[in-house]
Design a protein around this motif. Structure first.
Motif, mmCIF file in Angstrom:
data_model
loop_
_atom_site.group_PDB
_atom_site.id
_atom_site.type_symbol
_atom_site.label_atom_id
_atom_site.label_comp_id
_atom_site.label_asym_id
_atom_site.label_seq_id
_atom_site.Cartn_x
_atom_site.Cartn_y
_atom_site.Cartn_z
ATOM 1 N N PRO A 1 14.054 -2.547 -9.000
ATOM 2 C CA PRO A 1 12.696 -2.779 -9.512
ATOM 3 C C PRO A 1 11.670 -3.019 -8.394
ATOM 4 O O PRO A 1 10.534 -2.578 -8.500
ATOM 5 C CB PRO A 1 12.858 -4.019 -10.390
ATOM 6 N N GLY A 2 12.102 -3.694 -7.313
ATOM 7 C CA GLY A 2 11.193 -3.951 -6.195
ATOM 8 C C GLY A 2 10.761 -2.676 -5.501
ATOM 9 O O GLY A 2 9.763 -2.649 -4.783
ATOM 10 N N PHE A 3 11.528 -1.611 -5.682
ATOM 11 C CA PHE A 3 11.146 -0.309 -5.128
ATOM 12 C C PHE A 3 10.346 0.492 -6.152
ATOM 13 O O PHE A 3 9.244 0.958 -5.889
ATOM 14 C CB PHE A 3 12.391 0.476 -4.692
ATOM 15 N N TYR A 4 10.899 0.604 -7.358
ATOM 16 C CA TYR A 4 10.232 1.546 -8.280
ATOM 17 C C TYR A 4 8.920 1.007 -8.823
ATOM 18 O O TYR A 4 8.111 1.754 -9.339
ATOM 19 C CB TYR A 4 11.177 2.095 -9.345
ATOM 20 N N LYS A 5 8.706 -0.316 -8.659
ATOM 21 C CA LYS A 5 7.368 -0.843 -8.921
ATOM 22 C C LYS A 5 6.331 -0.015 -8.143
ATOM 23 O O LYS A 5 5.278 0.337 -8.660
ATOM 24 C CB LYS A 5 7.315 -2.302 -8.450
ATOM 25 N N TRP A 6 6.678 0.331 -6.930
ATOM 26 C CA TRP A 6 5.717 1.043 -6.078
ATOM 27 C C TRP A 6 5.719 2.538 -6.351
ATOM 28 O O TRP A 6 4.712 3.204 -6.156
ATOM 29 C CB TRP A 6 5.965 0.704 -4.595
ATOM 30 N N THR A 7 6.848 3.059 -6.827
ATOM 31 C CA THR A 7 6.844 4.460 -7.267
ATOM 32 C C THR A 7 5.839 4.582 -8.418
ATOM 33 O O THR A 7 5.050 5.524 -8.489
ATOM 34 C CB THR A 7 8.251 4.879 -7.730
ATOM 35 N N GLN A 8 5.899 3.572 -9.302
ATOM 36 C CA GLN A 8 4.952 3.567 -10.427
ATOM 37 C C GLN A 8 3.524 3.370 -9.934
ATOM 38 O O GLN A 8 2.586 3.987 -10.440
ATOM 39 C CB GLN A 8 5.340 2.464 -11.417
ATOM 40 N N TRP A 9 3.378 2.547 -8.939
ATOM 41 C CA TRP A 9 2.043 2.332 -8.355
ATOM 42 C C TRP A 9 1.482 3.647 -7.794
ATOM 43 O O TRP A 9 0.318 3.965 -7.979
ATOM 44 C CB TRP A 9 2.161 1.271 -7.249
ATOM 45 N N PHE A 10 2.343 4.422 -7.135
ATOM 46 C CA PHE A 10 1.897 5.723 -6.616
ATOM 47 C C PHE A 10 1.475 6.642 -7.760
ATOM 48 O O PHE A 10 0.499 7.368 -7.657
ATOM 49 C CB PHE A 10 3.008 6.399 -5.796
ATOM 50 N N PHE A 11 2.234 6.565 -8.860
ATOM 51 C CA PHE A 11 1.842 7.388 -10.009
ATOM 52 C C PHE A 11 0.434 6.995 -10.469
ATOM 53 O O PHE A 11 -0.419 7.847 -10.727
ATOM 54 C CB PHE A 11 2.847 7.220 -11.171
ATOM 55 N N LEU A 12 0.186 5.685 -10.558
ATOM 56 C CA LEU A 12 -1.134 5.226 -11.020
ATOM 57 C C LEU A 12 -2.231 5.620 -10.039
ATOM 58 O O LEU A 12 -3.342 5.968 -10.435
ATOM 59 C CB LEU A 12 -1.130 3.705 -11.229
ATOM 60 N N LEU A 13 -1.893 5.576 -8.756
ATOM 61 C CA LEU A 13 -2.871 6.004 -7.747
ATOM 62 C C LEU A 13 -3.254 7.468 -7.998
ATOM 63 O O LEU A 13 -4.423 7.841 -7.982
ATOM 64 C CB LEU A 13 -2.267 5.844 -6.339
ATOM 65 N N MET A 14 -2.245 8.266 -8.269
ATOM 66 C CA MET A 14 -2.492 9.684 -8.550
ATOM 67 C C MET A 14 -3.344 9.814 -9.825
ATOM 68 O O MET A 14 -4.270 10.610 -9.880
ATOM 69 C CB MET A 14 -1.170 10.436 -8.775
ATOM 70 N N TYR A 15 -2.991 9.015 -10.832
ATOM 71 C CA TYR A 15 -3.706 9.100 -12.107
ATOM 72 C C TYR A 15 -5.181 8.738 -11.913
ATOM 73 O O TYR A 15 -6.076 9.425 -12.399
ATOM 74 C CB TYR A 15 -3.041 8.165 -13.128
ATOM 75 N N LYS A 16 -5.400 7.649 -11.163
ATOM 76 C CA LYS A 16 -6.789 7.212 -10.936
ATOM 77 C C LYS A 16 -7.588 8.233 -10.156
ATOM 78 O O LYS A 16 -8.787 8.327 -10.291
ATOM 79 C CB LYS A 16 -6.794 5.894 -10.162
ATOM 80 N N ARG A 17 -6.903 8.966 -9.316
ATOM 81 C CA ARG A 17 -7.609 9.963 -8.504
ATOM 82 C C ARG A 17 -7.617 11.335 -9.190
ATOM 83 O O ARG A 17 -7.863 12.349 -8.552
ATOM 84 C CB ARG A 17 -6.975 10.051 -7.109
ATOM 85 N N ASN A 18 -7.330 11.303 -10.471
ATOM 86 C CA ASN A 18 -7.331 12.536 -11.272
ATOM 87 C C ASN A 18 -6.337 13.569 -10.730
ATOM 88 O O ASN A 18 -6.582 14.764 -10.779
ATOM 89 C CB ASN A 18 -8.752 13.119 -11.331
ATOM 90 N N LEU A 19 -5.230 13.059 -10.212
ATOM 91 C CA LEU A 19 -4.219 13.973 -9.687
ATOM 92 C C LEU A 19 -2.959 13.979 -10.551
ATOM 93 O O LEU A 19 -1.993 14.664 -10.238
ATOM 94 C CB LEU A 19 -3.852 13.574 -8.252
#
Ligand code: ANZ
Length: 796
Positions: A133-151
């Protein structure tokens, strides 16, 4: 003499190094861009069958490089972690009903044990697994970063579907039309899926490849995959209709030779013109057959099939000619505009098609023949205002004309498609998205990450995501809302893992800015050729997004990249259970120890080449290790030898240069040569001996550590400095002079490098063979070319 008890000695040092945390990464405050070195082997999938010799090859080469650079004073970061989500563990779980977490954790334990035993100098405190979980929390964070940037977006389109794995596959996961995991033919299925807009970065991903120190072949393959094409989009109107047909072409210069048009079976204009198309039923039927085929099948389709659209024609904008329109499956709907202007005189596919359907062929580039398409260069002909121009000039002039007349414009297209990232599987990171009561997408709040993977899941595949059926998973969200139940492709995890190693325990960020600035980019990256169009491309994409978002100030993650060659079985075939030719590195270590495993793997051949295992070769290296062991009895502290010292300095120079060039096999050969040299000596100079151990330490960490201590040293050899060689000792002290009589080679003499010409001639004269020829007459001239030859001119 005491026997070399390899297992005992290796186990002793392994424990000691671990206790002393010998390979910890230095503190951030000691690190800067100049002194850091980030060495990275590709993230392994911890498979149940354990480490294979290919892993051992990669880890050894990284480790040699890391150890050498550490001795040179670099602050090295070397970590190994786990690509621990994904299908194999889930498939195993389905078959044997064991939770994937259990399978994976057991495999990780085994891998860790094996890699430690191999003596790979990894900082284990930084190791992470993508399923934590301590890793995939950030995988999910990267997904959200992409989402916020319309990617990141959802879209319904045709996807590759594997019926056996019951999941969607990315284009990069389909090899020759089949699922790369299980070999089942991938089907085309219309589904709504999550995508990352990697195409927005296509141009930068293409152009920036030229900045990288990567194998040329790898750069080319990635460029081909991205498929940048520079050309134009041109508008053809439809005779008697408002509709237009836009085409993409890389050859706008050939427009006067466009004698027909071809559209993809899926092209929307078919429905728009349905009233006019006289054979609409036939066209629809053709389209539905084509829809069953994959793009690959369509492109391979040798026998160009197609149907003419009766009742409609297009108008060539440059000359007003009306030309027929066909539908044919060799034109793909997902590329360009899904329609082409066909120039049979200069395009092979169009040529075949024109021949088959009896269509007009007008050459517009000089230099061709009637029997085939002329795809090369030449001068424009039959082309009105383009006549007489070269191809490139004509391209520009056509584009100018199109832009002035508003019938088209310059256009660059790419073959790369957006990356499909959602999977209908359980063992992956949940996608952190919600659907509200109106079925609108809502991102999970960053503060609520990670969205935990629940454990009350029946992971038997149904074609729907297993998370659909978990009660726990849907807890804690507003009434009437639901969670996204697909999980992320594991390639999301491997696209950013190398950032986590910099700062693995950080709970505030995927890595601190300071760690990012100090450690990145990766200086040396090794991995397989199979990852060129997947992982390597995705990682570059993630890095560019981070750069654009202001998290980092570099935009390429891997400065230098190399691929290891395949290690084949003794029978020269790829190692496989089927052939029974698998060599297990643990067995090799049981037989002969880690130093032998490491050195033999490096000795087999150049890193990047494929090479076959050979048991005799392995034994030979073990004999060599024992020979080194035996030499210690000749080492004397009160003995010194200038000759030995000179050889040692040559060795230092050679091995240093070899490691820099990643030419490890030649270093091992040199070590063997040096041990032969020392075997011939009666006594060995202790200082020479220590130099020998130092340069071998990166290759054979165990035996060198043991012998280092036995030669009176107290600290670890692996913390010692890499020895500097003395250039003055490398100067040849003896030189060879060729001796000729009347220009013919008659002998060779060895003299001191600083010997006088007189002395050299004297020595040449007294050579036995030379003397024989000199006796045949009288020397009338002596020619001396300094440092090279003496020629006696003799007259009888
Ligand atoms: C006219 C022409 C004349 C072309 C000529 C080539 C040679 P790359 O380099 O791969 O980008 N094309 C365009 N869209 C297509 C599609 N959806 N399916 C199949 N073929 C398509 O290739 C670009 C060329 O491929 C384009 O340039 C077009 O044919 C064709 F002497 O246009 B050309």
């Amino acid at each position: 003499m005491e026997k070399y008890d390899v297992n005992l000695i290796e186990a002793k040092w392994q424990d000691k190094w671990e206790q002393d945390k010998l390979y910890s990464t230095p503190d951030l405050n000691e690190i800067d861009q100049k002194n850091k070195l980030y060495v990275l082997p590709q993230l392994p999938y911890p498979s149940g069958s354990g480490l294979h010799v290919g892993h051992a090859e990669v880890y050894t080469s990284c480790d040699i490089y890391a150890r050498y650079k550490r001795m040179e004073g670099k602050k090295v970061l070397q970590v190994i972690g786990w690509d621990s989500f994904g299908l194999p563990a889930e498939n195993y779980a389905i078959k044997n009903n064991v939770h994937p977490k259990q399978t994976i954790e057991k495999a990780v334990e085994n891998f860790t044990y094996q890699i430690k035993r191999m003596g790979i100098s990894v900082d284990w405190d930084r190791s992470v697994g993508s399923h934590e979980p301590g890793f995939y929390k950030w995988t999910q964070w990267f997904f959200l970063l992409m989402y916020k940037r319309n990617l990141a977006y959802r879209k319904e389109q045709k996807v590759n579907w594997c019926e056996s794995c019951k999941t969607v596959l990315a284009n990069e996961q389909v090899t020759d039309g089949a699922c790369e995991r299980c070999g089942t033919n991938a089907e085309q299925k219309l589904m709504e899926q999550w995508y990352l807009r990697i195409t927005e970065y296509a141009d930068r991903l293409f152009e920036d490849l030229d900045k990288l120190d990567w194998p040329a072949e790898t750069i080319k393959r990635q460029k081909d995959w991205i498929g940048k094409s520079v050309g134009a989009e041109i508008e053809f109107s439809i005779d008697g209709s408002k509709e237009v047909l836009r085409v993409f072409t890389t050859r706008p210069d050939t427009i006067f030779g466009a004698t027909f048009m071809v559209i993809a079976p899926e092209h929307e204009i078919i429905e728009q013109l349905k009233e006019k198309i006289q054979n609409i039923d036939e066209i629809r039927k053709y389209a539905s057959v084509a829809a069953q085929k994959t793009d690959l099948e369509r492109q391979m389709n040798k026998d160009k099939s197609g149907v003419r659209l009766n009742g409609v024609e297009a108008i060539n904008p440059v000359n007003g000619h009306t030309i027929p329109i066909f539908v044919a499956d060799y034109v793909l709907s997902g590329y360009g505009t899904g329609a082409i202007m066909s120039v049979p005189a200069h395009d092979e596919r169009d040529f075949e098609f024109a021949r088959k359907f009896g269509l007009e062929i007008i050459p517009v580039i000089s230099g061709g023949s009637e029997n085939e398409a002329h795809t090369g260069h030449g001068i424009l002909i039959n082309s009105d205002f383009l006549d007489g121009l070269e191809v490139d000039q004509a391209k520009n002039k056509t584009i100018d004309w199109l832009e002035e007349n508003e019938r088209g414009e310059a256009k660059t297209t790419f073959k790369l498609r957006d990356w499909s990232i959602s999977r209908q599987r359980f063992w992956g990171a949940p996608i952190p998205m919600l659907y509200d009561q109106n079925n609108e997408l809502q991102p999970v709040d960053e503060a609520d990450l990670p969205v935990l993977l629940p454990d009350d899941v029946d992971f038997m595949p149904t074609g729907r995501s297993p998370l659909t059926y978990s009660e726990k998973f849907h807890d804690g969200i507003p009434e009437g809302w639901r969670r996204e139940v697909d999980t992320l492709d594991t390639f999301m995890c491997s696209s950013w893992y190398y950032y986590r190693y910099l700062d693995p325990h950080n709970s505030e960020a995927f890595a601190s800015r300071e760690a990012l600035d100090k450690f990145m980019p990766v200086d040396f990256y090794i991995g397989g050729r199979e990852h060129v169009n997947g992982h390597l491309l995705y990682s570059r994409f993630f890095t560019k997004v981070l750069y654009d978002a202001g998290y980092i100030d570099f935009d390429e993650p891997f400065t230098m990249h190399r691929h290891q060659g395949l290690i084949l079985g003794e029978d020269n075939r790829k190692m496989s259970k089927r052939w029974g030719n698998i060599i297990n590195p643990t067995d090799v270590m049981d037989r002969h120890g880690a130093d032998t495993l490491r050195m033999y793997e490096m000795f087999m051949g150049p890193l990047e080449e494929d090479k076959a295992w050979n048991l005799d070769g392995e034994k030979g290296v073990f004999r060599f290790v024992n020979k080194i062991w035996g030499l210690q009895s000749k080492v004397l502290a009160d003995f010194s030898s200038a000759e030995q010292m000179k050889e040692a300095h040559r060795l230092i120079k050679k091995v240093g240069a070899d490691i820099e060039a990643l030419s490890f096999n030649t270093s091992i050969a040199k070590f063997m040569e040096f041990s032969n040299f020392l075997s011939r000596e009666e006594k060995i100079d202790l200082e020479v001996w220590k130099l020998y151990l130092l340069v071998m330490a990166p290759f054979a960490p165990y035996i060198t550590e043991e012998l280092w201590h036995r030669s009176g040293e107290i600290g670890s050899i692996h913390l010692a400095d890499w020895p500097l060689y003395d250039e003055s000792l490398l100067v040849e002290s003896e030189i060879s002079i060729v001796v000729q009589v009347n220009g013919k080679l008659r002998g060779e003499v060895k003299v001191a490098a600083d010997a006088s010409p007189e002395l050299i001639k004297e020595k040449a004269r007294s050579d036995e063979n030379v003397a024989k020829y000199l006796a045949e007459g009288e020397i009338i001239k002596e020619i001396y070319v300094p440092g090279k030859l003496v020629n006696f001119v003799v007259k009888s």
